[in-house]
Motif scaffolding. Structure first.
Motif, mmCIF file in Angstrom:
data_model
loop_
_atom_site.group_PDB
_atom_site.id
_atom_site.type_symbol
_atom_site.label_atom_id
_atom_site.label_comp_id
_atom_site.label_asym_id
_atom_site.label_seq_id
_atom_site.Cartn_x
_atom_site.Cartn_y
_atom_site.Cartn_z
ATOM 1 N N SER A 344 10.658 -16.705 32.128
ATOM 2 C CA SER A 344 11.144 -15.863 31.031
ATOM 3 C C SER A 344 10.025 -14.996 30.462
ATOM 4 N N GLN A 345 10.281 -13.729 30.335
ATOM 5 C CA GLN A 345 9.323 -12.847 29.678
ATOM 6 C C GLN A 345 9.205 -13.224 28.209
ATOM 7 N N SER A 346 10.340 -13.186 27.518
ATOM 8 C CA SER A 346 10.320 -13.388 26.060
ATOM 9 C C SER A 346 10.027 -14.834 25.693
ATOM 10 N N THR A 349 14.951 -16.673 25.662
ATOM 11 C CA THR A 349 16.310 -16.528 26.196
ATOM 12 C C THR A 349 17.072 -17.849 26.080
ATOM 13 N N VAL A 395 13.406 -2.561 26.967
ATOM 14 C CA VAL A 395 14.382 -3.594 27.332
ATOM 15 C C VAL A 395 14.279 -3.917 28.831
ATOM 16 N N SER A 397 12.671 -4.866 32.057
ATOM 17 C CA SER A 397 11.429 -5.572 32.375
ATOM 18 C C SER A 397 10.764 -4.960 33.606
ATOM 19 N N LYS A 481 17.798 -2.711 37.809
ATOM 20 C CA LYS A 481 17.042 -1.764 36.986
ATOM 21 C C LYS A 481 17.827 -0.463 36.834
ATOM 22 N N GLU A 484 20.949 -0.950 34.529
ATOM 23 C CA GLU A 484 20.565 -1.231 33.149
ATOM 24 C C GLU A 484 20.187 0.025 32.366
#
Ligand code: AGP
Length: 602
Positions: A344-346, A349, A395, A397, A481, A484
């Motif tokens: 996970s980046q954040s 999640t 937003v 990534s 990508k 999105e």
């Protein structure tokens, strides 16, 4: 998405709050507001416009040592000034800013109205202000009043409460929506995102779900026995565009540096392996791993797919990836000899966090691969690898995904070297990893050529992304990508599956992006391109394989790398392609419609 900032301390809170709100603007919002205590009264300023409008509306000479501010993204009620936060109770004693959604808001509002309270907004948050004021009217600490109210609240919240009668403190609470405390010298900050704090402090404490805290200038009490502050890596400049038009483009171009950071200190030339101390597994434990399973959502899941291939190839043990959003709901069989990797980046999640909790409940062995230090998933896992991509604002990534894949190459190398990967094989991967930053720079130096291809295909309404084996997760991430940020329908297919159905869709209006790594499948991929073109389909080939120029309608080239590492490079031009298609279509690239940077609620 909503943003929170709060301050108590020696400075004038007003400019601190305005600056903090300005730093949160990148998250998207429709209104903004702040509350301070001035001459013993709440002073509220709100706008249905931008933070700059709020700044313009502020009364001259207002000073305060305490205050809260908010950028709102409407959920309950229209995006207008009345519904903007902070919200207050009828007497003007309590002011509240809130991120998240109160699920039983209607019931709470009905109860308040039945009790004779006049509600002036359409929001869920206003109910909290009235309820907290009613509880605070009884003796006792504000924090206790907030706790009593929260017992009656269902839903997600990040909350900051200001009481005009206690201007030395703020009460904060978190449940499913991030809250971070910033520790200063005789001053304390609070925010929903470190972006609002890094100008003032880099010492932070992330609240846990269910935690309520009181912050004062000199101290904080979280209810937990002891909390060690985390030092955030972010700098103020990470949240500034500099010469770039938007953060996505900036972050695409930051990838060489981000890669250098994720590799720094982790490549061991002497033993031709990787150093990943944070996973806390010795050689014997690493040898005991029989399978690796990556869990993440969206792009983090596709990065996990790249990771699964890398681990299988380098360590020769079975590996796969699954969306964490599926895993958590399907009552998975948890194998004690499998190493689960939560990606996970954040680090916030909700689906990935829940998957980790499910794994831990069932005795699974789980590590995190997380970008944001101190975030919920990292803390829940307890051990793992930080991605060191730096703050990712857009937003979509990009650099975090690249660093995820590079991290999984390190993991594959590490497990491989305690198993059957030879020293020579390890050295080849170490050298290949070391070459990546410069290779990505070379790809980005060709941005204009990729932009030209993007402009040629920007009119398409649908696109295929085709890959096989190493090219398959690359194709999936490329399609993701494009969807999105450009809102163009894109679907990824395994090359070998085309003939089993989707080939029927190929005609002049359906361009295909075909990923061609330089591996032993080049001939098969060339034949896929020919089959598409024979049916009138246009092709953009993205390749390291030195394909002839006339093989496709556009050929985007990347440098040749060690074959296992090529997906990391092949992904980069797909980011750039999607970016320029979206730019050509005039999209709001950093804040695509309907999407949030981190999905912290169900
Ligand atoms: C990526 O471009 C997307 N915005 C999205 O799929 C994202 O990767 C996903 O929501 C997971 O986020 P995380 O890495 O913060 O957990």
């Amino acid at each position: 998405m909503c943003g929170i900032v709060g301050y108590v301390g020696k400075r004038n809170a007003v400019p601190v709050l305005v600056e903090g709100l300005h730093r949160l603007e990148y998250r998207g919002y429709d209104s903004a507001g702040l509350a301070v205590v001035h001459r013993g009264r709440l002073q509220i300023t709100k706008t249905a416009g931008r933070v700059q409008d709020l700044r313009d509306k502020l009364r001259e000479g207002v000073r305060s040592s305490v205050g809260i501010g908010h950028t709102r993204w409407a959920t309950h009620g229209e995006p207008n000034e009345v519904n903007a936060h902070p919200h207050t109770d009828s007497s003007g004693r309590i002011a509240v800013v809130h991120n998240g959604i109160i699920e039983n808001a209607e019931q709470l509002r009905d109860q308040l109205q039945a009790d004779g309270v006049r509600l002036v907004t359409d929001t869920d948050t206003e109910a909290l202000a009235h309820m907290i004021a009613a509880e605070a009217a009884q003796d006792g600490a504000l924090e206790d009043a907030v706790r009593r109210v929260l017992r009656r609240v269902e839903g997600a919240y990040g909350l900051v409460v200001l009481d005009v009668r206690r201007p030395d403190q703020l009460v904060v609470a978190r449940n499913g929506s991030p809250i971070v405390l910033g520790l200063g010298e005789n001053e304390m900050f609070v925010a929903s995102d470190v972006a609002a704090l890094v100008r003032y402090t880099r010492q932070v404490i992330y609240l846990d779900d269910g935690e309520v805290a009181t912050i004062r200038a000199a101290d904080y009490q979280t209810g937990m026995t002891s909390r060690t502050p985390t030092t955030v890596e972010a700098e103020t400049g990470d949240y500034e565009l500099g010469p770039y038009a938007d953060f996505m483009n900036k972050e695409i171009h930051e990838q060489p540096d981000a890669l250098r950071r994720v590799l720094r200190g982790r490549l061991d030339d002497r033993f031709a392996t990787a150093r990943l101390g944070g996973i806390n597994l010795d050689a014997r434990q690493l040898r005991g791993i029989r399978q690796v399973k990556f869990l993440g959502c969206g792009s983090a899941y596709y990065a996990g797919q790249m990771g699964a291939l890398l681990v299988e190839e380098l360590a020769r043990i079975p590996a796969d990836a699954e969306p964490a959003s599926e895993f958590r709901y399907r009552s998975p069989v948890v194998d004690p000899d499998t190493l689960y990797v939560a990606v996970s980046q954040s680090g916030e999640t909700i689906d990935t966090l829940m998957a980790v909790q499910e794994l831990k409940r069932k005795g699974g062995q789980v590590i995190g691969a997380v970008n944001v230090v101190g975030s919920a998933i990292g803390r829940e896992c307890g051990s793992g690898v930080f991605l060191h991509a730096g703050p990712e604002v857009a937003v979509a990534s990009t650099k975090a995904l690249t660093n995820m894949a590079a991290t999984f190459a390190l993991l594959g190398l590490l497990i491989g070297r305690v198993r059957d990967l030879s020293a020579a094989g390890g050295q080849r991967i170490v050298a290949g990893l070391r070459a990546l930053p410069e290779q990505v720079s070379r790809i980005l130096a060709d941005e204009e050529a990729i932009a030209a291809a993007a402009h040629r295909f920007a009119g398409a309404e649908h696109m295929f992304y085709i890959g096989r084996v190493r090219g398959w997760p690359v194709a999936r991430e490329g399609a993701q990508k494009l969807k999105e940020i450009s809102y163009v329908h894109a679907e990824a297919y395994q090359a070998g599956e085309l003939k089993h159905g989707p080939l029927a869709l190929i005609d002049g209006s359906m361009p295909s992006v075909v990923i061609v790594p330089s591996d032993d499948l080049v001939a098969k991929n060339i034949s896929t391109i020919e089959q598409i073109r024979a049916r009138g389909g246009r092709v953009i080939a993205v390749t390291s394989a030195g394909l002839p120029e006339d093989l496709a309608d556009a050929v985007i080239r990347v440098p040749r790398a060690e074959p296992e590492l090529e997906p990391i490079l092949l992904n980069v031009p797909l980011q750039t392609l999607a970016y320029h298609m979206a730019a050509k279509l005039g999209r709001d690239i950093d804040k695509p419609r309907n999407l949030a940077k981190s999905v912290t609620v169900e």
